[in-house]
Design a protein around this motif. Structure first.
Motif, mmCIF file in Angstrom:
data_model
loop_
_atom_site.group_PDB
_atom_site.id
_atom_site.type_symbol
_atom_site.label_atom_id
_atom_site.label_comp_id
_atom_site.label_asym_id
_atom_site.label_seq_id
_atom_site.Cartn_x
_atom_site.Cartn_y
_atom_site.Cartn_z
ATOM 1 N N TYR A 241 0.502 -1.407 0.153
ATOM 2 C CA TYR A 241 -0.009 -0.648 -0.106
ATOM 3 C C TYR A 241 0.653 0.884 0.064
ATOM 4 C CZ TYR A 241 -4.157 2.656 0.937
ATOM 5 O OH TYR A 241 -4.697 4.203 0.958
ATOM 6 N N ALA A 242 0.522 2.071 -0.874
ATOM 7 C CA ALA A 242 1.120 3.357 -0.510
ATOM 8 C C ALA A 242 0.758 4.429 0.495
ATOM 9 C CB ALA A 242 0.564 4.355 -2.235
ATOM 10 N N HIS A 243 2.074 3.840 1.602
ATOM 11 C CA HIS A 243 1.758 4.298 3.396
ATOM 12 C C HIS A 243 3.016 4.887 3.740
ATOM 13 C CE1 HIS A 243 0.762 4.481 7.439
ATOM 14 N NE2 HIS A 243 -0.228 5.321 6.992
ATOM 15 N N HIS A 244 3.744 5.366 3.825
ATOM 16 C CA HIS A 244 4.540 5.934 4.892
ATOM 17 C C HIS A 244 5.730 4.397 5.405
ATOM 18 C CE1 HIS A 244 3.497 6.658 9.181
ATOM 19 N NE2 HIS A 244 2.475 7.047 8.313
ATOM 20 N N SER A 245 4.418 3.707 6.332
ATOM 21 C CA SER A 245 4.975 3.032 7.158
ATOM 22 C C SER A 245 5.658 1.513 6.289
ATOM 23 C CB SER A 245 3.355 2.204 8.366
ATOM 24 O OG SER A 245 2.714 1.595 7.279
ATOM 25 N N VAL A 246 5.100 1.406 4.653
ATOM 26 C CA VAL A 246 5.404 0.670 3.926
ATOM 27 C C VAL A 246 6.225 1.009 3.268
ATOM 28 C CG1 VAL A 246 4.967 -0.817 1.399
ATOM 29 C CG2 VAL A 246 2.792 -0.159 3.392
ATOM 30 N N THR A 247 6.093 2.081 3.395
ATOM 31 C CA THR A 247 8.337 2.706 2.673
ATOM 32 C C THR A 247 9.515 2.426 3.308
ATOM 33 O OG1 THR A 247 7.262 4.478 1.276
ATOM 34 C CG2 THR A 247 9.049 4.804 1.679
ATOM 35 N N GLN A 248 9.122 2.664 4.319
ATOM 36 C CA GLN A 248 9.908 1.866 5.060
ATOM 37 C C GLN A 248 10.568 1.237 6.081
ATOM 38 O OE1 GLN A 248 11.536 4.810 7.704
ATOM 39 N NE2 GLN A 248 12.544 2.848 8.999
ATOM 40 N N MET A 249 9.130 -0.136 5.899
ATOM 41 C CA MET A 249 9.433 -1.658 6.324
ATOM 42 C C MET A 249 10.001 -1.702 4.576
ATOM 43 S SD MET A 249 8.307 -4.730 7.125
ATOM 44 C CE MET A 249 7.590 -3.585 9.181
ATOM 45 N N ARG A 250 9.993 -1.398 4.015
ATOM 46 C CA ARG A 250 10.954 -1.730 2.838
ATOM 47 C C ARG A 250 12.371 -1.414 2.270
ATOM 48 N NH1 ARG A 250 8.616 -4.518 -1.589
ATOM 49 N NH2 ARG A 250 6.761 -4.064 -1.528
ATOM 50 N N LYS A 251 12.240 0.205 3.462
ATOM 51 C CA LYS A 251 14.247 0.215 3.470
ATOM 52 C C LYS A 251 14.281 -0.609 4.686
ATOM 53 C CE LYS A 251 12.956 5.377 2.429
ATOM 54 N NZ LYS A 251 13.220 6.617 3.254
ATOM 55 N N MET A 252 13.753 -0.972 5.378
ATOM 56 C CA MET A 252 14.081 -1.893 6.171
ATOM 57 C C MET A 252 14.703 -3.788 5.980
ATOM 58 S SD MET A 252 11.880 -0.917 9.566
ATOM 59 C CE MET A 252 11.896 -2.504 10.478
ATOM 60 N N LEU A 253 14.086 -3.321 4.921
ATOM 61 C CA LEU A 253 14.773 -5.036 4.382
ATOM 62 C C LEU A 253 15.531 -5.191 4.113
ATOM 63 C CD1 LEU A 253 11.684 -6.061 1.118
ATOM 64 C CD2 LEU A 253 11.780 -6.820 3.627
ATOM 65 N N LYS A 254 16.892 -3.975 3.638
ATOM 66 C CA LYS A 254 18.006 -4.165 3.488
ATOM 67 C C LYS A 254 18.646 -4.327 4.716
ATOM 68 C CE LYS A 254 17.806 -0.982 0.008
ATOM 69 N NZ LYS A 254 17.838 0.986 -0.723
ATOM 70 N N GLN A 255 18.304 -4.577 6.268
ATOM 71 C CA GLN A 255 19.040 -5.137 7.104
ATOM 72 C C GLN A 255 18.978 -6.207 6.826
ATOM 73 O OE1 GLN A 255 20.124 -1.885 9.176
ATOM 74 N NE2 GLN A 255 18.751 -0.663 7.442
ATOM 75 N N PRO A 256 20.330 -6.736 8.055
ATOM 76 C CA PRO A 256 21.150 -7.734 7.827
ATOM 77 C C PRO A 256 19.990 -8.838 8.457
ATOM 78 C CG PRO A 256 22.927 -6.803 9.226
ATOM 79 C CD PRO A 256 21.305 -5.512 8.987
ATOM 80 N N GLU A 257 19.361 -8.661 9.891
ATOM 81 C CA GLU A 257 17.789 -8.999 10.289
ATOM 82 C C GLU A 257 16.799 -9.795 9.267
ATOM 83 O OE1 GLU A 257 16.710 -5.118 10.974
ATOM 84 O OE2 GLU A 257 18.657 -6.019 10.951
ATOM 85 N N PHE A 258 16.894 -9.180 7.831
ATOM 86 C CA PHE A 258 15.926 -9.702 7.860
ATOM 87 C C PHE A 258 16.499 -11.029 6.461
ATOM 88 C CE2 PHE A 258 12.902 -6.144 8.346
ATOM 89 C CZ PHE A 258 11.638 -6.604 8.211
#
Length: 455
Positions: A241-258
């Protein structure tokens, strides 16, 4: 009632200011969701419910009584902004369950309630709003039924097909399962019936992967010591969804924990239907694969016992753990019950038009097929040592899900293991493991539709 109107910022209020005792409210709001509950027999109520969002990002649940529902519903459209006037503010009752937002009040429409469609350029209201809870906090929420919950996460794994399951009441339902993760913890999601079918249709579209899903107004429960999210009438989902929380989550996908979760994003096809002849000729690429077959159970193999006693390994897993005296007594009682509880182990001969096959039915598939626990038959007398109830499955048609083991491919073992079974051949979708078929299915928000209607 649906003509456009222009207003100024000085002519309306916010849902944040709501209080009982006042009637002449004027609040512009967008309709985020519209739903109605159902009776226990499945009949929809005339009354329905709305989730509204105003320009101060404040949400409220609105109830439309059945006596005015038929006149109001045709004039409302999901996603549209209206100016709502003259409604009643009411406190929830203590017994009201599954509230779509964490508030103690709701609004109720009456015959005096008015609404006008507003021009989007005249008032700024977000397309959606959520009150997210971390996945790690859902354990506590699973212990209550008062509030529903908004959750966001990355799809860890998903089965891109619907499952036909028989619920704990004996009725057939469709379901779809997947897991959401925030990179730290994961939660199981089970969607039922119409919402599962809608998700199935949506997933066939061209979507960006990894999928990020928002579950709106989900019900958090605990089943077999596992926290999970299911749906009720108010539940919705949003994919990428076009929501800032989704944008932030997709950025977090680059973190090692994912990293450990991304391997599970690929789409998976449902188990394929094979004949017995085709199953016997499967190759190395089918090891640990699940396949479907439509067969008839010809007979139970009498050379094998129909039950066994499991050897529990649970005690050694806790041998280094400190227990109180009362915990030890309780644990040993459960341990003894498990130790002496008989379980099914049925070896059957099945056939179709291409040949015959030996299939081992474990405890759960057998119990689902027969409808009783193995312990119920231990003392049942029979001339040939087979309980009559077990022999009732012979000469009947079943759809089975088999797991192809290494022994079947490499060592040509003639005995195949069944993971699930259901009577009959009229099933297009794969059937789900019977242990999961008795999960608590979705329900309706009964309290939202049982309110006495406003005069």
């Amino acid at each position: 009632m649906s003509t456009s109107a222009k207003i100024t910022t000085t002519t309306y209020e916010s849902f944040k200011d709501l209080r009982t005792g006042k009637y002449d409210w004027r609040v512009p709001a967008r309709i985020l969701n519209l739903w109605r509950g159902h009776t226990k027999t499945g009949e929809p109520f005339k009354s329905f419910n709305l989730l509204l969002l105003d320009n101060k990002r404040s949400r409220i649940h609105a109830f439309v009584p059945g006596e005015i529902a038929s006149a109001v519903e045709p004039c409302l459209e999901m996603g549209t902004v209206y100016l709502f006037k003259n409604f009643t503010v009411r406190e929830y009752k203590k017994e009201d369950r599954f509230r779509c937002i964490h508030r103690t009040i709701q609004i109720v429409f009456s015959r005096d309630t008015k609404f006008q469609e507003l021009d989007e350029t005249q008032v700024r209201i977000d397309k959606a709003a959520f009150d997210f809870y971390d996945i790690g906090d859902l354990k506590q929420l699973s212990q209550q039924t008062t509030y529903l919950t908004d959750v966001i996460g990355v799809v860890e794994e998903i089965e891109l097909y619907l499952n036909n399951v028989r619920n704990r009441l004996g009725s057939m339902q469709t379901q779809m399962k997947f897991h959401l993760t925030d990179g730290r913890q994961s939660v199981k999601v089970t969607l039922w019936d119409e919402l599962a079918e809608l998700l199935d249709v949506t997933l066939k579209e061209d979507l960006e992967y990894p999928l990020i899903i928002i579950i709106g107004c989900g019900r958090v429960t605990e089943w077999q010591n596992t926290v999970q999210i299911s749906n009720v009438a108010a539940t919705t989902f949003y994919i990428n969804y076009a929501h800032h929380s989704v944008t932030q989550m997709r950025k977090m996908l680059k973190q090692p924990e994912f990293a450990e979760y991304q391997k599970s994003f690929n789409r998976r096809s449902p188990p394929q239907l094979y004949t017995i002849e085709e199953i016997k000729n499967l190759g190395n690429d089918s090891i640990e694969a699940e396949v479907l077959c439509k067969v008839r159970i010809e007979q139970l193999t009498k050379e094998e016992t129909w039950w066994d006693v499991p050897h529990p390994q649970i005690w050694k897993d806790y041998s280094n753990t400190y227990f109180t005296y009362y915990e030890i007594v309780s644990f040993m009682f459960k341990f003894e019950l498990t130790l002496y509880m008989n379980r099914y182990k049925l070896l059957i001969v099945a056939s179709d038009g291409t040949g015959t096959i030996d299939i081992l039915l474990g405890n759960l598939p057998s119990q689902k097929c027969i409808g009783k626990k193995a312990q119920d038959f231990v003392n049942e007398d029979s001339e040939d040592c087979w309980p009559d109830s077990l022999k009732s499955i012979e000469k009947k048609d079943y759809t089975m899900k088999l797991v192809i083991k290494l022994e079947n491919i490499k060592h040509k073992s003639p005995i195949y293991s069944a993971k699930d079974i259901i009577e009959g051949h009229n099933f297009e979708y794969p059937i789900k493991h019977c242990e999961q078929s008795y999960e608590e299915a979705s329900g309706s928000t009964y309290h939202l539709d049982s309110m006495s209607e406003t005069n």
